[in-house]
Scaffold this motif. Structure first.
Motif, PDB file in Angstrom:
ATOM      1  N   PHE A  89    -118.628   6.941  53.592  1.00 53.38           N
ATOM      2  CA  PHE A  89    -118.411   5.794  54.476  1.00 53.38           C
ATOM      3  C   PHE A  89    -117.398   6.145  55.568  1.00 53.38           C
ATOM      4  O   PHE A  89    -117.559   5.773  56.732  1.00 53.38           O
ATOM      5  N   ARG A  90    -116.362   6.901  55.175  1.00 51.52           N
ATOM      6  CA  ARG A  90    -115.351   7.311  56.168  1.00 51.52           C
ATOM      7  C   ARG A  90    -116.009   8.144  57.275  1.00 51.52           C
ATOM      8  O   ARG A  90    -115.725   7.979  58.455  1.00 51.52           O
ATOM      9  N   PHE A 133    -118.933   6.382  64.280  1.00 52.58           N
ATOM     10  CA  PHE A 133    -118.812   5.226  65.189  1.00 52.58           C
ATOM     11  C   PHE A 133    -117.760   5.519  66.267  1.00 52.58           C
ATOM     12  O   PHE A 133    -117.959   5.218  67.444  1.00 52.58           O
ATOM     13  N   LEU A 134    -116.641   6.095  65.833  1.00 52.85           N
ATOM     14  CA  LEU A 134    -115.557   6.395  66.783  1.00 52.85           C
ATOM     15  C   LEU A 134    -116.019   7.403  67.833  1.00 52.85           C
ATOM     16  O   LEU A 134    -115.816   7.216  69.037  1.00 52.85           O
ATOM     17  N   ARG A 135    -116.641   8.477  67.350  1.00 52.52           N
ATOM     18  CA  ARG A 135    -117.091   9.525  68.299  1.00 52.52           C
ATOM     19  C   ARG A 135    -118.152   8.984  69.251  1.00 52.52           C
ATOM     20  O   ARG A 135    -118.151   9.290  70.429  1.00 52.52           O
ATOM     21  N   GLN A 136    -119.057   8.184  68.708  1.00 52.06           N
ATOM     22  CA  GLN A 136    -120.133   7.648  69.535  1.00 52.06           C
ATOM     23  C   GLN A 136    -119.556   6.741  70.629  1.00 52.06           C
ATOM     24  O   GLN A 136    -120.005   6.773  71.772  1.00 52.06           O
ATOM     25  N   GLN A 172    -109.266  -1.890  52.335  1.00 50.59           N
ATOM     26  CA  GLN A 172    -110.403  -1.688  51.436  1.00 50.59           C
ATOM     27  C   GLN A 172    -110.623  -0.203  51.150  1.00 50.59           C
ATOM     28  O   GLN A 172    -110.619   0.617  52.072  1.00 50.59           O
ATOM     29  N   PRO A 173    -110.827   0.158  49.868  1.00 50.37           N
ATOM     30  CA  PRO A 173    -111.118   1.562  49.553  1.00 50.37           C
ATOM     31  C   PRO A 173    -112.468   1.953  50.130  1.00 50.37           C
ATOM     32  O   PRO A 173    -113.356   1.109  50.271  1.00 50.37           O
ATOM     33  N   LEU A 228    -111.204  -0.769  60.530  1.00 49.88           N
ATOM     34  CA  LEU A 228    -111.795  -0.506  59.209  1.00 49.88           C
ATOM     35  C   LEU A 228    -111.083   0.645  58.511  1.00 49.88           C
ATOM     36  O   LEU A 228    -110.786   0.587  57.324  1.00 49.88           O
ATOM     37  N   LEU A 229    -110.819   1.720  59.264  1.00 46.74           N
ATOM     38  CA  LEU A 229    -110.132   2.887  58.695  1.00 46.74           C
ATOM     39  C   LEU A 229    -108.729   2.518  58.225  1.00 46.74           C
ATOM     40  O   LEU A 229    -108.253   3.006  57.198  1.00 46.74           O
TER      41      LEU A 229
END
Lengths: 131, 269
Positions: free
Chosen positions: B60-61, B67-70, B54-55, B49-50
């Motif tokens: 949202f970032r 999500f990544l850290r979790q 899509q802007p 996604l990053l």
């Protein structure tokens, strides 16, 4: 990448007890512009959601609490209203016991191993979507 | 509580060795794969996604970074749990009162207000020879499962202790040290909950590493696995089954360190 009209979009249902995974998969798949995606994280509501959404393809996790992937596919394939719906597995692991569950029916379905990138997932979905 | 030099301490044995003996190593590896590949999947999809075209807003970032850290945190937790499960269990045995063991284990947990705890403790129990740290964690793990099974509606956790003298030999497994023989004294701890019970198809899996019916990220599925290993190391017995009236009954049987003090203090005829 271009957005297809909604009527041309294929309907994908993601069933996985991990909400973060279905949420990220849904965002990535929708960003491709090709799919209308719905998520279901409660395996007990899987059949109800399939009946309501009528997807072109179900992407199903294997190891889930309550009903696992084998249970869901067994019920789906024994329901005259639902048995035509295409199903693929998206799983972190497939165990011997699960492979042979319900007369080995699960082994008849294609599966994509986690982790898969979005490109791999789209390629997999396109390969198994009913033509 | 007295330190007791054990005559024959249970050997330190790695859980991995025990799993190998039970032929469960491949299932264990499969479970680890499940616990690691799911959060890894989360990381891969969040990265997509990053990196996508899509802007996205800053908000949202930030959500994607969460999500990544979790995902990374879950992998770290799974690896720590795996190392803990595979590490040899070193025991330091002391004589302990089973009722004190229960109170210590209960105190280590947060009991929701919706759960009533009923205690029916026998007062004439002989002491049990245990590794206090590991057995407290094992008993706490059994309590934690019972408490979780009663959420969100609450219920009653009933803990009962009593002394038992075996009237006949009961052999289970191949280890002679684990057999109870006629005349053996034991202390029994019964833990009953009024939760949703265990589906019969899931019953054979309850001691399996990483097996859990809890929602993703809520429990690694190691509590009962480690509890069973600890009880086995003490040559005790842990049995879990559904109660006819609903809920689950866990029965922990541990050999007594000595005959009850009341028995020893009885005057000679």
């Amino acid at each position: 990448m271009s957005d297809s009209p909604d009527s041309a979009k294929k309907k994908i249902l993601l069933i996985d007890d991990e909400p973060f995974i279905t949420s990220l998969m849904a965002m990535n798949l929708e960003d491709s512009g090709r799919y209308e995606v719905r998520e279901q994280n409660d395996s007990l509501k899987a059949l109800e959601t399939i009946m309501d959404f009528v997807p072109d393809l179900v992407v199903l996790d294997v190891m889930m609490p309550d009903l696992d992937g084998a249970d869901i596919i067994y019920r789906l394939k024994n329901d005259a209203r639902l048995k035509h719906i295409a199903v693929v597995f998206h799983t972190a692991t497939v165990r011997e016991a699960e492979l042979h569950a319900h007369g080995g029916i699960i082994s008849g379905f294609p599966f994509l191993a986690k982790p898969a990138t979005t490109d791999q997932m789209i390629e997999f979905i396109e390969k198994h979507l009913p033509k | 509580m007295n330190s007791v030099p054990p005559d024959s301490p249970p050997p330190a044995q790695s859980t991995l060795q025990q799993l190998e003996e039970g032929g469960a190593l491949s299932q264990f590896a499969s479970s680890i794969a499940h616990e690691v590949c799911n959060p890894l999947s989360q990381i891969v999809l969040a990265t997509d996604l990053l990196a996508g075209p899509q802007p996205m807003t800053d908000e949202f970032r930030k959500k994607i970074i969460t999500f990544l850290r979790q995902g990374a945190d879950r992998i770290e937790k799974a690896m720590k749990s795996m190392l803990q499960t595979c590490a040899p269990i070193e025991t330091s045995m002391v004589a302990e009162d089973a009722n004190v063991l229960i109170e210590t284990a209960l105190a280590s947990l947060t009991v929701d207000a919706s759960v009533r705890v009923e205690k029916h403790f026998a007062s004439d129990l002989s002491s049990i020879l245990i590794d206090k740290k590991h057995m407290t964690e094992a008993v706490a793990a059994i309590f934690a499962n019972a408490l979780d099974a009663m959420q969100p509606s609450g219920g009653t956790l009933t803990i009962t202790t009593y002394a038992k003298v075996f009237t006949s030999s009961e052999r289970e497994g191949w280890q002679r040290q684990s057999w109870f023989r006629a005349g053996d004294h034991a202390v029994v701890i019964e833990i009953a909950d009024t939760g949703h019970g265990i589906h019969k198809s899931q019953m054979p899996l309850i001691f399996e590493a990483f097996y859990t019916t809890k929602v993703a990220g809520k429990g690694a599925g190691l509590g009962l696995t480690v509890a069973k290993k600890v009880v086995d190391l003490h040559h005790g017995r842990l049995e879990i089954d559904n109660r006819p009236e609903g809920g689950v009954l866990a029965v922990l049987t541990l050999k007594s360190a000595a005959k009850p003090a009341t028995f020893l203090s009885q005057p000679l005829p």
